[in-house]
Design an enzyme around this catalytic site. Structure first.
Site, PDB file in Angstrom:
ATOM      1  N   ARG A  75     -12.581  -3.451  -7.030  1.00  0.00           N
ATOM      2  CA  ARG A  75     -12.348  -4.271  -5.841  1.00  0.00           C
ATOM      3  C   ARG A  75     -13.677  -4.493  -5.128  1.00  0.00           C
ATOM      4  O   ARG A  75     -14.414  -3.549  -4.852  1.00  0.00           O
ATOM      5  CB  ARG A  75     -11.355  -3.537  -4.943  1.00  0.00           C
TER       6      ARG A  75
ATOM      7  N   ASP B  65       1.781  -5.596   8.422  1.00  0.00           N
ATOM      8  CA  ASP B  65       0.652  -4.677   8.304  1.00  0.00           C
ATOM      9  C   ASP B  65      -0.606  -5.546   8.164  1.00  0.00           C
ATOM     10  O   ASP B  65      -0.738  -6.301   7.195  1.00  0.00           O
ATOM     11  CB  ASP B  65       0.858  -3.785   7.076  1.00  0.00           C
TER      12      ASP B  65
ATOM     13  N   PHE C 240       0.843  -1.195   0.000  1.00  0.00           N
ATOM     14  CA  PHE C 240       0.000   0.000   0.000  1.00  0.00           C
ATOM     15  C   PHE C 240       0.886   1.257   0.000  1.00  0.00           C
ATOM     16  O   PHE C 240       1.936   1.266   0.632  1.00  0.00           O
ATOM     17  CB  PHE C 240      -0.876  -0.058   1.257  1.00  0.00           C
TER      18      PHE C 240
ATOM     19  N   TYR D 282     -10.785   0.796  10.993  1.00  0.00           N
ATOM     20  CA  TYR D 282     -12.012   1.296  10.339  1.00  0.00           C
ATOM     21  C   TYR D 282     -12.434   0.413   9.157  1.00  0.00           C
ATOM     22  O   TYR D 282     -13.434   0.683   8.519  1.00  0.00           O
ATOM     23  CB  TYR D 282     -11.859   2.758   9.875  1.00  0.00           C
ATOM     24  N   LYS D 283     -11.652  -0.624   8.850  1.00  0.00           N
ATOM     25  CA  LYS D 283     -11.998  -1.529   7.741  1.00  0.00           C
ATOM     26  C   LYS D 283     -12.892  -2.642   8.296  1.00  0.00           C
ATOM     27  O   LYS D 283     -14.061  -2.391   8.575  1.00  0.00           O
ATOM     28  CB  LYS D 283     -10.714  -2.018   7.076  1.00  0.00           C
TER      29      LYS D 283
HETATM   30  C1  PLP Z   1      -5.904   1.108   4.647  1.00  0.00           C
HETATM   31  C2  PLP Z   1      -4.426   0.861   4.767  1.00  0.00           C
HETATM   32  C3  PLP Z   1      -3.590   1.773   5.432  1.00  0.00           C
HETATM   33  C4  PLP Z   1      -4.168   3.063   5.942  1.00  0.00           C
HETATM   34  O1  PLP Z   1      -3.319   3.842   6.729  1.00  0.00           O
HETATM   35  P1  PLP Z   1      -3.969   5.110   7.480  1.00  0.00           P
HETATM   36  O2  PLP Z   1      -2.845   5.719   8.202  1.00  0.00           O
HETATM   37  O3  PLP Z   1      -5.055   4.605   8.351  1.00  0.00           O
HETATM   38  O4  PLP Z   1      -4.534   6.011   6.435  1.00  0.00           O
HETATM   39  C5  PLP Z   1      -2.252   1.444   5.582  1.00  0.00           C
HETATM   40  N1  PLP Z   1      -1.753   0.282   5.076  1.00  0.00           N
HETATM   41  C6  PLP Z   1      -2.542  -0.608   4.417  1.00  0.00           C
HETATM   42  C7  PLP Z   1      -1.957  -1.875   3.884  1.00  0.00           C
HETATM   43  C8  PLP Z   1      -3.888  -0.333   4.232  1.00  0.00           C
HETATM   44  O5  PLP Z   1      -4.653  -1.195   3.573  1.00  0.00           O
END
Ligand code: PLP
Length: 430
Positions: free
Chosen positions: A402, A227, A150, A252-253
């Protein structure tokens, strides 16, 4: 039109996931009837007004729980409104650790005292990767990461490398699957300090072999940061059993904590006293109310926090963790998730493949998380049209659509309606 016959569901090796029950038939109503978790859908808010036909993005932002408004009102009237500042002593100072421990127990496979809820995911990744790099022995100046990770993960290590004079070693995985243990082994060397990988790839949904990769990193004398953004709340995670050093994830996911709800961080007990995170604040200090001259880190997980924790923003997360426990835990959630992605994949094969749509996720559900990605050059426009119609997947460039299937809040009928809408929009825009 004549539809090609449905491919029979393959017999899948259980691998790293619970055994897969083959789909009896592509019958959404029958699957919903047989769903032991169906009743949990009513625990999520169904807003009045503009109808949502199919919410296929719970992997980006989970739906709110139906009673979240009441819970926030009770929190406002009670601890905040009545106890006021006294609530910090009474409960809030400990809340990031209490909730962290509960999250660890219900979804992370981790014993108490190793998990904290704080910061954003990005900030927590920064803190833990920097702490790991700073603790590495002499000559270890490389951070290993993959090009399919990401963006925030990639950007953070670029920044850390620039700040600390470290080097990045890039893995280039197959985009339709993800990083394998062999990929990682080829990137490791006596220079490796830390490896940062996503347990579930945000595009393909591939589930990395976390135990094997963690072992490989350890054999090379380095630390690993996992992660868990797309794993926490959707697939079983066993941080303690896998010997993981550090982990970070979103809430939040699949944990339905609400927009901007805080992240969690995990630090293996044996590492806590040897690591020092780089953002020194009073709340992570040994004596926060001592108003001391200079920073001395607290013992245990407290040293990984920085400033005042977002207690208000932890309330929905706390409720969702309890809902997962009530639903029978993460294994039950995962069993439904596998059926949902199998169903979506089978419908995509039957209804979308004939229109030129390509499947861009693992076929084997034991190495697939709770979302699938399908590709078509017109999916950017298709997604925009679908959003207007209350069908909500998301678009990931260059041309991926997705489909995220949050197990407790999604029905099989919703998946069917979603695939049908995608077929309709693709036909119209042809
Ligand atoms: C959604 C996501 C993030 C989000 O990071 P935030 O700091 O909450 O914006 C980070 N890494 C991955 C792999 C994600 O899917």
């Amino acid at each position: 039109m004549t539809l090609p016959s449905t491919p029979a569901p393959a017999a899948h090796d259980a691998g790293r996931a619970p055994a897969v029950v083959g789909l009896p038939a592509l019958d959404a109503a029958a699957l919903d009837d047989a769903d032991p978790l169906a009743a949990f859908r009513s625990r999520f808010l169904k807003p009045e007004g503009e109808p949502v036909v199919a919410y296929l993005d719970g992997n980006s932002l989970g739906r709110p729980l139906a009673d979240i408004g009441d819970r926030l009102a009770a929190f406002t009237a009670g601890p905040w409104g009545q106890r006021l500042i006294r609530a910090w002593d009474e409960e809030w100072m400990d809340e990031p650790f209490r909730l962290g421990d509960r999250l660890a127990e219900v979804v992370l496979g981790a014993a108490a005292g190793q998990t904290v809820v704080a910061d954003s995911t990005s900030v927590m990744i920064y803190k833990l990767v920097r702490a790991a790099l700073d603790a590495a022995g002499p000559g270890r100046d490389e951070i290993v990461i993959d090009r399919e990770n990401f963006p925030t993960d990639r950007f953070l290590v670029e920044g850390i490398a620039a700040e600390r004079g470290a080097a990045l070693r890039w893995i280039t995985p197959d985009p339709a699957t993800g990083v394998t243990a062999a990929d990682v082994e080829a990137a490791l060397s006596p220079r490796t300090a830390v490896v940062l990988l996503s347990h579930i790839a945000y595009r393909s949904g591939y589930v990395a072999d976390a135990p094997a990769i963690t072992d490989a990193v350890h054999r090379a004398g380095a630390l690993v940061v996992w992660d868990l953004c797309h794993s926490a709340g959707s697939v079983p995670v066993e941080l303690d059993a896998w010997g993981v050093d550090l982990a970070v994830g979103c809430t939040y996911k699949y944990l339905n904590g609400g927009p901007g709800s805080p992240a969690f961080g995990y630090v293996r007990a044996g590492l806590q006293e040897t690591l020092q995170q780089p953002i020194w604040g009073w709340m992570g200090a040994a004596d926060p109310f001592g108003m001391t001259e200079s920073y001395v880190p607290a013992a245990g997980m407290r040293r990984f926090i920085t400033g005042t924790p977002p207690i208000l923003a932890m309330q929905p997360l706390s409720a969702m963790v309890e809902l997962i426990a009530e639903a029978g835990g993460i294994e039950a959630v995962r069993a439904k998730s596998v059926l949902l992605t199998e169903f979506a994949a089978s419908l995509a094969d039957r209804d979308l493949a004939p229109l030129g749509v390509q499947f861009a996720s693992p076929r084997d559900p034991s190495v697939r998380g709770s979302h699938i990605t399908i590709n078509h050059p017109r999916f950017r426009g298709v997604t925009a049209l679908l959003w207007e119609r209350g069908v909500i997947p998301d678009f990931r460039p260059p041309h991926g659509l997705r489909i995220g299937l949050s197990p407790l809040s999604t029905s099989f009928a919703e998946v069917e309606a979603g695939i049908e809408a995608i077929r309709g929009a693709l036909t119209e825009l042809a």
